[in-house]
Design a protein around this motif. Structure first.
Motif, mmCIF file in Angstrom:
data_model
loop_
_atom_site.group_PDB
_atom_site.id
_atom_site.type_symbol
_atom_site.label_atom_id
_atom_site.label_comp_id
_atom_site.label_asym_id
_atom_site.label_seq_id
_atom_site.Cartn_x
_atom_site.Cartn_y
_atom_site.Cartn_z
ATOM 1 N N GLY A 94 0.795 -1.220 0.000
ATOM 2 C CA GLY A 94 0.000 0.000 0.000
ATOM 3 C C GLY A 94 0.828 1.270 0.000
ATOM 4 O O GLY A 94 1.970 1.308 -0.473
ATOM 5 N N MET A 95 0.249 2.316 0.579
ATOM 6 C CA MET A 95 0.864 3.640 0.563
ATOM 7 C C MET A 95 1.872 3.794 1.698
ATOM 8 O O MET A 95 1.556 3.479 2.848
ATOM 9 N N PRO A 96 3.063 4.292 1.394
ATOM 10 C CA PRO A 96 4.019 4.573 2.477
ATOM 11 C C PRO A 96 3.423 5.583 3.456
ATOM 12 O O PRO A 96 2.627 6.442 3.067
ATOM 13 N N SER A 97 3.784 5.446 4.712
ATOM 14 C CA SER A 97 3.378 6.369 5.791
ATOM 15 C C SER A 97 1.968 6.125 6.325
ATOM 16 O O SER A 97 1.624 6.661 7.376
ATOM 17 N N VAL A 98 1.126 5.350 5.620
ATOM 18 C CA VAL A 98 -0.217 5.070 6.119
ATOM 19 C C VAL A 98 -0.155 3.830 7.000
ATOM 20 O O VAL A 98 -0.109 2.713 6.515
ATOM 21 N N SER A 99 -0.129 4.039 8.310
ATOM 22 C CA SER A 99 0.048 2.963 9.290
ATOM 23 C C SER A 99 1.341 2.194 9.057
ATOM 24 O O SER A 99 1.493 1.056 9.490
ATOM 25 N N ASP A 100 2.269 2.789 8.354
ATOM 26 C CA ASP A 100 3.575 2.185 8.071
ATOM 27 C C ASP A 100 4.647 3.254 8.266
ATOM 28 O O ASP A 100 4.347 4.458 8.307
ATOM 29 N N PRO A 101 5.921 2.845 8.314
ATOM 30 C CA PRO A 101 6.999 3.839 8.462
ATOM 31 C C PRO A 101 7.036 4.789 7.268
ATOM 32 O O PRO A 101 6.566 4.457 6.187
ATOM 33 N N GLY A 102 7.595 5.953 7.465
ATOM 34 C CA GLY A 102 7.799 6.835 6.330
ATOM 35 C C GLY A 102 7.604 8.308 6.574
ATOM 36 O O GLY A 102 8.288 9.141 5.978
ATOM 37 N N GLN A 103 6.672 8.677 7.452
ATOM 38 C CA GLN A 103 6.362 10.096 7.568
ATOM 39 C C GLN A 103 7.521 10.908 8.117
ATOM 40 O O GLN A 103 7.641 12.102 7.829
ATOM 41 N N GLU A 104 8.404 10.254 8.880
ATOM 42 C CA GLU A 104 9.569 10.987 9.422
ATOM 43 C C GLU A 104 10.498 11.444 8.306
ATOM 44 O O GLU A 104 11.029 12.558 8.341
ATOM 45 N N LEU A 105 10.695 10.580 7.291
ATOM 46 C CA LEU A 105 11.552 10.957 6.161
ATOM 47 C C LEU A 105 10.897 12.068 5.353
ATOM 48 O O LEU A 105 11.569 13.008 4.914
#
Length: 291
Positions: A94-105
């Motif tokens: 799925g989409m990065p950052s949606v309930s997964d790691p990523g928003q910090e980057l």
């Protein structure tokens, strides 16, 4: 204020590339091209992403980026991006950052004025929503609820008056407990849908009231990735809430008009308001005034 021109000059760019949530054929042509052209792929799990790369015959370098190493990894990725490199970020599905790691980057890149470019693509929440049969607009995406019962019920109480369709992600191992908690906090007659194994050969939708789904899960276990959708606040619930906002004595009297005996009515009002029975008893019998 910061203004981003996504495709200006040859500066470094961070591409957020969605990956299939089950069926590999859902990978977009553009997504494949970005992964092929990237100088580096930042993956939630490099082993999982390698299966995707192998399927599309993509030879690309990977580095892991997840909740346990992002503080160390982000400075490394920022340095590459500042050198003009292209980094593609992916999650396991799925989409990065949606309930997964990523928003910090993403936040770090925006701070450094590095272009962040998001590709459209698979996302379990919306995929489930449009086939659920529940109201599509408005909707409220929550993601994963807290695991502990008390914390989970607190969050559910915060969502109690939301009128939009609620979208949750949940593990099949916790689904039974989560729905049981929902029947305690929400009206158990709210419509709900369990969507499991989306886009896969065993895709299944279980539609019914929260009470019906609770009963079903008491007898049957489910497997696979799950998305849970719940109807927003019912008119009936709003009326019930208005009743509970009345003074305690009035609440007791209203229940007595419905046939309950005084002690039973006092006990029920105490339960509905989260109070000790003695508090409601004293209020009903006007014993709270100092003598």
């Amino acid at each position: 204020m910061k203004k981003q021109k996504s495709y200006k000059d040859e500066a470094g760019k961070l591409y957020l590339v969605p990956t299939p949530i089950g069926n590999l054929e859902d990978m977009s042509v553009r997504g494949v091209k970005i992964l092929e052209a990237a100088d580096l792929i930042a993956s939630e799990d490099t082993r999982n992403t390698q299966k995707l790369l192998n399927h599309f015959d993509i030879a690309a370098e990977q580095k892991s980026l997840h909740e346990h190493n992002y503080k160390q990894r982000i400075p490394e990725l920022l340095e590459l991006l500042k050198q003009g490199k292209v980094v593609a970020q992916v999650s396991d599905a799925g989409m990065p950052s949606v309930s997964d790691p990523g928003q910090e980057l993403v936040a770090a890149c925006i701070q450094e004025e590095i272009a962040v470019i998001s590709l459209p693509g698979p996302t379990a929440g919306l995929t489930a929503l449009i086939a659920s049969g529940l109201v599509v607009q408005p909707h409220y995406f929550y993601g994963f609820l807290p695991r502990k019962k008390k914390e989970q019920q607190t969050e559910l109480k915060n969502l109690l008056t939301v009128k939009a369709t609620l979208i949750f992600y949940e593990s099949p191992y916790r689904l039974k407990t989560t729905i049981a908690n929902m029947t305690e906090v929400f009206n158990e007659q709210r419509q709900a849908v369990i969507c499991r194994e989306l886009t896969k050969i065993h895709e299944e939708y279980l539609r019914g009231t929260l009470a019906e789904l609770k009963e079903y899960l008491n007898e049957t276990s489910v497997k696979g990735e799950c998305c849970l959708l719940v109807e927003g606040q019912l008119e009936q619930e709003k009326e019930e809430k208005q009743i509970f906002q009345e003074p305690l004595k009035v609440q007791v009297e209203q229940l007595m008009t419905e046939g309950l005996k005084p002690n039973s009515a006092i006990k029920e009002v105490a339960k509905q308001n989260g109070l000790k029975k003695q508090v409601v008893y004293n209020d009903y019998h006007d014993l709270n005034e100092s003598s």
